[in-house]
Structures are given as C-alpha cells and as structure tokens.
Write a protein that holds these residues in place. Structure first.
Motif, PDB file in Angstrom:
ATOM      1  N   VAL A 105       0.599  -1.252  -0.340  1.00 38.63           N
ATOM      2  CA  VAL A 105       0.244   0.113   0.083  1.00 38.63           C
ATOM      3  C   VAL A 105       1.329   1.792  -0.075  1.00 38.63           C
ATOM      4  O   VAL A 105       2.173   1.749   0.807  1.00 38.63           O
ATOM      5  CB  VAL A 105      -0.984   0.543   1.377  1.00 38.63           C
ATOM      6  N   ALA A 106       0.302   2.198  -0.833  1.00 36.08           N
ATOM      7  CA  ALA A 106       1.404   3.507  -1.153  1.00 36.08           C
ATOM      8  C   ALA A 106       0.928   4.905  -0.530  1.00 36.08           C
ATOM      9  O   ALA A 106       0.958   6.067  -0.456  1.00 36.08           O
ATOM     10  CB  ALA A 106       2.019   3.382  -2.471  1.00 36.08           C
ATOM     11  N   GLU A 107      -1.216   4.610  -1.236  1.00 26.95           N
ATOM     12  CA  GLU A 107      -2.583   5.324  -1.242  1.00 26.95           C
ATOM     13  C   GLU A 107      -3.784   4.757  -0.194  1.00 26.95           C
ATOM     14  O   GLU A 107      -3.685   3.738  -0.749  1.00 26.95           O
ATOM     15  CB  GLU A 107      -2.182   6.326  -2.404  1.00 26.95           C
ATOM     16  N   PHE A 108      -3.613   5.629   0.042  1.00 29.64           N
ATOM     17  CA  PHE A 108      -5.732   5.057   0.261  1.00 29.64           C
ATOM     18  C   PHE A 108      -6.999   6.371   0.431  1.00 29.64           C
ATOM     19  O   PHE A 108      -6.738   7.153   0.115  1.00 29.64           O
ATOM     20  CB  PHE A 108      -5.822   4.912   1.496  1.00 29.64           C
ATOM     21  N   ASP A 109      -7.686   6.391  -0.733  1.00 27.09           N
ATOM     22  CA  ASP A 109      -8.888   7.192  -0.732  1.00 27.09           C
ATOM     23  C   ASP A 109      -9.243   7.197   0.545  1.00 27.09           C
ATOM     24  O   ASP A 109     -10.702   8.290  -0.074  1.00 27.09           O
ATOM     25  CB  ASP A 109      -9.564   6.466  -1.826  1.00 27.09           C
ATOM     26  N   GLY A 110      -9.322   6.912   1.496  1.00 28.89           N
ATOM     27  CA  GLY A 110     -10.275   7.916   2.882  1.00 28.89           C
ATOM     28  C   GLY A 110     -11.209   6.751   2.957  1.00 28.89           C
ATOM     29  O   GLY A 110     -11.854   6.754   4.179  1.00 28.89           O
ATOM     30  N   GLU A 111     -11.612   5.600   2.357  1.00 27.93           N
ATOM     31  CA  GLU A 111     -12.923   5.238   2.597  1.00 27.93           C
ATOM     32  C   GLU A 111     -12.618   3.206   1.729  1.00 27.93           C
ATOM     33  O   GLU A 111     -12.038   2.711   3.382  1.00 27.93           O
ATOM     34  CB  GLU A 111     -14.112   4.968   1.399  1.00 27.93           C
ATOM     35  N   ASP A 112     -12.053   3.224   0.999  1.00 25.90           N
ATOM     36  CA  ASP A 112     -12.067   1.775   0.605  1.00 25.90           C
ATOM     37  C   ASP A 112     -11.248   1.119   0.048  1.00 25.90           C
ATOM     38  O   ASP A 112     -11.134  -0.497   0.161  1.00 25.90           O
ATOM     39  CB  ASP A 112     -13.392   1.147   0.972  1.00 25.90           C
ATOM     40  N   ALA A 113     -10.182   2.032  -1.169  1.00 26.16           N
ATOM     41  CA  ALA A 113      -9.062   2.064  -2.172  1.00 26.16           C
ATOM     42  C   ALA A 113      -7.630   2.321  -1.716  1.00 26.16           C
ATOM     43  O   ALA A 113      -8.233   3.235  -0.799  1.00 26.16           O
ATOM     44  CB  ALA A 113      -9.904   1.848  -3.388  1.00 26.16           C
ATOM     45  N   PHE A 114      -7.198   0.929  -2.134  1.00 26.88           N
ATOM     46  CA  PHE A 114      -5.751   1.512  -1.958  1.00 26.88           C
ATOM     47  C   PHE A 114      -5.030   1.398  -3.479  1.00 26.88           C
ATOM     48  O   PHE A 114      -5.573   0.462  -4.256  1.00 26.88           O
ATOM     49  CB  PHE A 114      -4.733   0.386  -1.218  1.00 26.88           C
ATOM     50  N   PHE A 115      -4.467   2.311  -3.127  1.00 26.07           N
ATOM     51  CA  PHE A 115      -3.008   2.116  -4.637  1.00 26.07           C
ATOM     52  C   PHE A 115      -1.970   1.787  -3.967  1.00 26.07           C
ATOM     53  O   PHE A 115      -1.543   2.337  -3.169  1.00 26.07           O
ATOM     54  CB  PHE A 115      -3.061   3.693  -5.282  1.00 26.07           C
ATOM     55  N   GLY A 116      -1.609   1.082  -4.811  1.00 27.88           N
ATOM     56  CA  GLY A 116       0.087  -0.265  -4.330  1.00 27.88           C
ATOM     57  C   GLY A 116       0.679  -0.534  -5.519  1.00 27.88           C
ATOM     58  O   GLY A 116       0.098  -1.206  -6.999  1.00 27.88           O
ATOM     59  N   PHE A 117       1.476  -1.516  -4.454  1.00 24.49           N
ATOM     60  CA  PHE A 117       1.793  -2.809  -5.965  1.00 24.49           C
ATOM     61  C   PHE A 117       1.406  -4.301  -5.137  1.00 24.49           C
ATOM     62  O   PHE A 117       1.342  -4.274  -3.995  1.00 24.49           O
ATOM     63  CB  PHE A 117       3.051  -2.317  -6.084  1.00 24.49           C
ATOM     64  N   VAL A 118       0.739  -5.355  -6.768  1.00 21.38           N
ATOM     65  CA  VAL A 118       0.237  -6.411  -6.319  1.00 21.38           C
ATOM     66  C   VAL A 118       1.041  -7.433  -6.732  1.00 21.38           C
ATOM     67  O   VAL A 118       1.592  -7.362  -8.369  1.00 21.38           O
ATOM     68  CB  VAL A 118      -1.517  -5.855  -7.097  1.00 21.38           C
ATOM     69  N   GLY A 122      -1.585  -1.047  -9.192  1.00 19.63           N
ATOM     70  CA  GLY A 122      -2.532  -0.604  -8.771  1.00 19.63           C
ATOM     71  C   GLY A 122      -3.469  -0.610  -8.676  1.00 19.63           C
ATOM     72  O   GLY A 122      -2.959  -0.549  -7.204  1.00 19.63           O
ATOM     73  N   TYR A 123      -5.086  -0.540  -8.258  1.00 22.61           N
ATOM     74  CA  TYR A 123      -5.602  -0.249  -7.228  1.00 22.61           C
ATOM     75  C   TYR A 123      -6.492  -1.511  -6.902  1.00 22.61           C
ATOM     76  O   TYR A 123      -6.039  -2.506  -7.228  1.00 22.61           O
ATOM     77  CB  TYR A 123      -6.598   0.493  -7.658  1.00 22.61           C
ATOM     78  N   PHE A 124      -6.331  -1.299  -5.501  1.00 18.56           N
ATOM     79  CA  PHE A 124      -7.631  -2.933  -5.019  1.00 18.56           C
ATOM     80  C   PHE A 124      -8.368  -2.106  -3.448  1.00 18.56           C
ATOM     81  O   PHE A 124      -8.087  -1.345  -2.735  1.00 18.56           O
ATOM     82  CB  PHE A 124      -5.865  -3.687  -4.318  1.00 18.56           C
ATOM     83  N   ILE A 125      -9.397  -3.597  -3.271  1.00 18.57           N
ATOM     84  CA  ILE A 125      -9.970  -2.947  -2.255  1.00 18.57           C
ATOM     85  C   ILE A 125      -9.730  -3.709  -1.079  1.00 18.57           C
ATOM     86  O   ILE A 125      -9.497  -4.865  -1.083  1.00 18.57           O
ATOM     87  CB  ILE A 125     -10.970  -2.901  -3.076  1.00 18.57           C
TER      88      ILE A 125
END
Length: 108
Positions: A42-55, A67-70
């Motif tokens: 996890v590198a970033e968070f939308d404040g609700e339920d989604a992350f941006f990071g590496f998978v 990309g994005y993951f929930i």
C-alpha cells in the motif's frame, strides 16, 4: 481478515494522488498484506476503501503491477479458513528497497 488496519492507521496513509509526483520506485510502501504467494503493498488510500500500490499474485513476478485494490475485498477472502493477513511488523519503506518488488518487471 487477520489484523485489519484500524481507522487511525488508515488515516495516516497518503491520500490518492498526493504522491503522484514521486516516481514509482521512490514511493513509500506503508502497509503490506499477504496470503500464500500473493502480496499487496500500500502506497496510497482513498480515505474510504481503496488503495493504490503494488500487487504480486501467485508469485507471478512477470505480471505484477501497480494499481488499485479494495480493502473490503481483501477482508472478504476466506479460503478453507485461511484469510489475508497484514504484516504487523512492516515499517514504511521505499518500493525500491523491497526485494519482492525489485524482482518484478514493473517494480521499482
């Protein structure tokens, strides 16, 4: 999900696009989730339920990607009693310093 992050922990994460001027290799990875040969960084968070990071899924280093993951989707996974876990000992680290990411085609 084992070791679900608290609201306080999630509130400390950078918000979406707040690190867009930082190169992928220099992005800080703040949390790490794992299950078998799968890793979510996890590198970033939308404040609700989604992350941006590496998978990385199923140890497939060739097709791993940013990309994005929930979070709620990760938390809902339960395979024969096994759940995704969060690394409680994870320390914020640049993507370029994480061995699993460095080995990937699109990594750091």
């Amino acid at each position: 999900m084992w070791n679900h992050p608290t609201a306080k922990q999630l509130a400390t994460l950078p918000t979406f696009y707040s690190t867009e001027n930082i190169s992928l290799k220099d992005k800080v990875i703040y949390m790490h989730f794992f299950f078998g040969g799968c890793d979510w960084y996890v590198a970033e968070f939308d404040g609700e339920d989604a992350f941006f990071g590496f998978v990385i899924l199923n140890n497939d280093l060739e097709n791993a990607e940013w990309g994005y993951f929930i979070l709620s989707e990760l938390a809902s996974i339960n395979i024969k009693g096994f759940e995704i876990d969060r690394d409680l000992y994870w320390q914020p680290t640049k993507a370029s310093n994480i061995e699993r990411i460095k080995k990937c085609r699109l990594g750091a």
